[in-house]
Design an enzyme around this catalytic site. Structure first.
Site, PDB file in Angstrom:
ATOM      1  N   TYR A 100      -9.389   3.831 -14.344  1.00  0.00           N
ATOM      2  CA  TYR A 100      -9.203   4.372 -15.695  1.00  0.00           C
ATOM      3  C   TYR A 100      -8.885   3.299 -16.750  1.00  0.00           C
ATOM      4  O   TYR A 100      -8.725   3.625 -17.937  1.00  0.00           O
ATOM      5  CB  TYR A 100      -8.148   5.483 -15.692  1.00  0.00           C
ATOM      6  N   GLY A 157      -9.978   4.469  -5.045  1.00  0.00           N
ATOM      7  CA  GLY A 157      -8.685   3.884  -5.387  1.00  0.00           C
ATOM      8  C   GLY A 157      -7.548   4.451  -4.556  1.00  0.00           C
ATOM      9  O   GLY A 157      -7.716   4.774  -3.379  1.00  0.00           O
ATOM     10  N   VAL A 158      -6.400   4.593  -5.183  1.00  0.00           N
ATOM     11  CA  VAL A 158      -5.218   5.070  -4.458  1.00  0.00           C
ATOM     12  C   VAL A 158      -5.412   6.520  -3.991  1.00  0.00           C
ATOM     13  O   VAL A 158      -4.953   6.915  -2.911  1.00  0.00           O
ATOM     14  CB  VAL A 158      -3.937   4.864  -5.317  1.00  0.00           C
ATOM     15  N   ASP A 159      -6.122   7.303  -4.772  1.00  0.00           N
ATOM     16  CA  ASP A 159      -6.435   8.700  -4.420  1.00  0.00           C
ATOM     17  C   ASP A 159      -7.194   8.757  -3.086  1.00  0.00           C
ATOM     18  O   ASP A 159      -6.845   9.536  -2.174  1.00  0.00           O
ATOM     19  CB  ASP A 159      -7.288   9.282  -5.560  1.00  0.00           C
ATOM     20  N   ASP A 193       0.869  -1.175   0.000  1.00  0.00           N
ATOM     21  CA  ASP A 193       0.000   0.000   0.000  1.00  0.00           C
ATOM     22  C   ASP A 193       0.912   1.234   0.000  1.00  0.00           C
ATOM     23  O   ASP A 193       1.725   1.403   0.905  1.00  0.00           O
ATOM     24  CB  ASP A 193      -0.856  -0.071   1.276  1.00  0.00           C
ATOM     25  N   ILE A 194       0.769   2.069  -0.991  1.00  0.00           N
ATOM     26  CA  ILE A 194       1.686   3.207  -1.166  1.00  0.00           C
ATOM     27  C   ILE A 194       1.633   4.200   0.016  1.00  0.00           C
ATOM     28  O   ILE A 194       2.579   4.945   0.237  1.00  0.00           O
ATOM     29  CB  ILE A 194       1.435   3.913  -2.524  1.00  0.00           C
ATOM     30  N   SER A 196      -3.454   4.938 -13.782  1.00  0.00           N
ATOM     31  CA  SER A 196      -4.481   4.638 -14.820  1.00  0.00           C
ATOM     32  C   SER A 196      -4.872   3.165 -14.949  1.00  0.00           C
ATOM     33  O   SER A 196      -5.724   2.843 -15.775  1.00  0.00           O
ATOM     34  CB  SER A 196      -4.069   5.154 -16.215  1.00  0.00           C
ATOM     35  N   THR A 197      -4.259   2.263 -14.170  1.00  0.00           N
ATOM     36  CA  THR A 197      -4.571   0.833 -14.390  1.00  0.00           C
ATOM     37  C   THR A 197      -5.716   0.322 -13.529  1.00  0.00           C
ATOM     38  O   THR A 197      -6.017  -0.868 -13.544  1.00  0.00           O
ATOM     39  CB  THR A 197      -3.340  -0.074 -14.163  1.00  0.00           C
ATOM     40  N   GLY A 198      -6.343   1.223 -12.752  1.00  0.00           N
ATOM     41  CA  GLY A 198      -7.499   0.837 -11.944  1.00  0.00           C
ATOM     42  C   GLY A 198      -8.766   1.311 -12.626  1.00  0.00           C
ATOM     43  O   GLY A 198      -9.146   0.819 -13.697  1.00  0.00           O
TER      44      GLY A 198
HETATM   45  N1  AR6 Z   1      -1.538   1.709  -2.826  1.00  0.00           N
HETATM   46  C1  AR6 Z   1      -0.985   1.431  -4.026  1.00  0.00           C
HETATM   47  N2  AR6 Z   1      -1.711   1.189  -5.132  1.00  0.00           N
HETATM   48  C2  AR6 Z   1      -3.053   1.242  -5.024  1.00  0.00           C
HETATM   49  C3  AR6 Z   1      -3.718   1.530  -3.798  1.00  0.00           C
HETATM   50  C4  AR6 Z   1      -2.888   1.777  -2.667  1.00  0.00           C
HETATM   51  N3  AR6 Z   1      -3.406   2.068  -1.473  1.00  0.00           N
HETATM   52  N4  AR6 Z   1      -5.064   1.511  -4.035  1.00  0.00           N
HETATM   53  C5  AR6 Z   1      -5.239   1.193  -5.331  1.00  0.00           C
HETATM   54  N5  AR6 Z   1      -4.040   1.027  -5.929  1.00  0.00           N
HETATM   55  P1  AR6 Z   1      -6.825   3.777  -9.323  1.00  0.00           P
HETATM   56  P2  AR6 Z   1      -6.654   5.252 -11.849  1.00  0.00           P
HETATM   57  C6  AR6 Z   1      -3.713   0.695  -7.334  1.00  0.00           C
HETATM   58  O1  AR6 Z   1      -8.177   3.268  -9.648  1.00  0.00           O
HETATM   59  O2  AR6 Z   1      -6.905   4.012 -12.617  1.00  0.00           O
HETATM   60  C7  AR6 Z   1      -9.725   7.767  -8.472  1.00  0.00           C
HETATM   61  O3  AR6 Z   1     -11.066   7.827  -8.091  1.00  0.00           O
HETATM   62  C8  AR6 Z   1      -4.783   0.023  -8.164  1.00  0.00           C
HETATM   63  O4  AR6 Z   1      -4.807  -1.372  -7.912  1.00  0.00           O
HETATM   64  O5  AR6 Z   1      -6.537   4.214  -7.938  1.00  0.00           O
HETATM   65  O6  AR6 Z   1      -5.535   6.153 -12.292  1.00  0.00           O
HETATM   66  C9  AR6 Z   1      -9.183   9.106  -8.932  1.00  0.00           C
HETATM   67  O7  AR6 Z   1      -9.770  10.179  -8.221  1.00  0.00           O
HETATM   68  C10 AR6 Z   1      -4.298   0.331  -9.567  1.00  0.00           C
HETATM   69  O8  AR6 Z   1      -3.315  -0.597  -9.997  1.00  0.00           O
HETATM   70  O9  AR6 Z   1      -6.392   5.016 -10.286  1.00  0.00           O
HETATM   71  C11 AR6 Z   1      -9.560   9.117 -10.378  1.00  0.00           C
HETATM   72  O10 AR6 Z   1     -10.894   9.533 -10.565  1.00  0.00           O
HETATM   73  C12 AR6 Z   1      -3.613   1.691  -9.422  1.00  0.00           C
HETATM   74  O11 AR6 Z   1      -3.457   1.896  -8.008  1.00  0.00           O
HETATM   75  C13 AR6 Z   1      -9.410   7.677 -10.798  1.00  0.00           C
HETATM   76  O12 AR6 Z   1      -9.607   6.911  -9.605  1.00  0.00           O
HETATM   77  C14 AR6 Z   1      -4.436   2.845 -10.002  1.00  0.00           C
HETATM   78  O13 AR6 Z   1      -5.817   2.624  -9.742  1.00  0.00           O
HETATM   79  C15 AR6 Z   1      -8.039   7.368 -11.307  1.00  0.00           C
HETATM   80  O14 AR6 Z   1      -8.014   6.075 -11.844  1.00  0.00           O
END
Ligand code: AR6
Length: 170
Positions: A124, A31-33, A9-10, A120-122
């Protein structure tokens, strides 16, 4: 500059800067945000709002820097990845820009260690294999600079962890 791949977890890692996969509003999301804002506390959102008031929304491929609030890192670098949709070269270029602009901002702020999520791999929906290749290529453009010593690719899922590990040993 060393490139490392870890699965965690970042929000837990102790580096100078972690990168956030944000959206153009910079007001948080899931997600990570969501994890970064939740664990980092309200200071991050306050600074994001100040940035938005000053420069407007953060465009896709661009990056901004804020405090990391209560997180172990010093900074959060927020970047906005492209939504894959139908894909294409333009989307790939925008994803590369996320990594390049975040690294540039890190350099400008004297960051020595930085951690990236798989932007972008979640939500998006960018194909993971293409995204990993773009991320690694973009970061490798910085090999000759001497400020940043360690770059972590922080993978949340095993699929990304294996993709990055395999691509880095190629
Ligand atoms: N630590 C590390 N990686 C993570 C964590 C974490 N705690 N949580 C998720 N990931 P995403 P996106 C991974 O969906 O695709 C948000 O709502 C996850 O498994 O977080 O860029 C923003 O506000 C995936 O591999 O981001 C935007 O609206 C990666 O992080 C939108 O999502 C990215 O997944 C951005 O979508």
């Amino acid at each position: 500059m060393k490139l490392k791949v870890i699965q965690t977890d970042i929000t837990t890692i102790n580096v100078d800067a972690i990168v956030n996969a944000a959206n153009t509003s910079l007001l948080g999301g899931s997600g990570v945000d969501g994890a970064i804002h939740r664990k980092g506390g309200p200071q991050i959102l306050e600074e994001c709002k100040r940035v938005i008031a000053k420069q407007g929304k953060c465009k896709v491929g661009e990056a901004v820097i804020t405090t990391a609030g209560n997180l172990p890192a010093h900074y959060v670098i927020h970047t906005v990845g492209p939504v894959w949709n139908q894909g294409g070269k333009e989307k790939q270029k925008l994803l590369a820009n996320c990594y390049i602009n975040a690294m540039q901002l890190a350099l400008n702020n004297g960051v020595k260690t930085i951690a990236f999520p798989n932007i972008s791999t979640g939500i998006y929906r960018f194909p993971k294999e293409i995204a990993a290749e773009i991320a690694i290529n973009a970061i490798q453009q910085f090999v000759t600079q001497e400020t940043i010593k360690e770059v972590y690719f922080v993978c949340f899922d095993i699929e990304n962890f294996e993709l990055y590990t395999n691509q880095l040993v190629k």
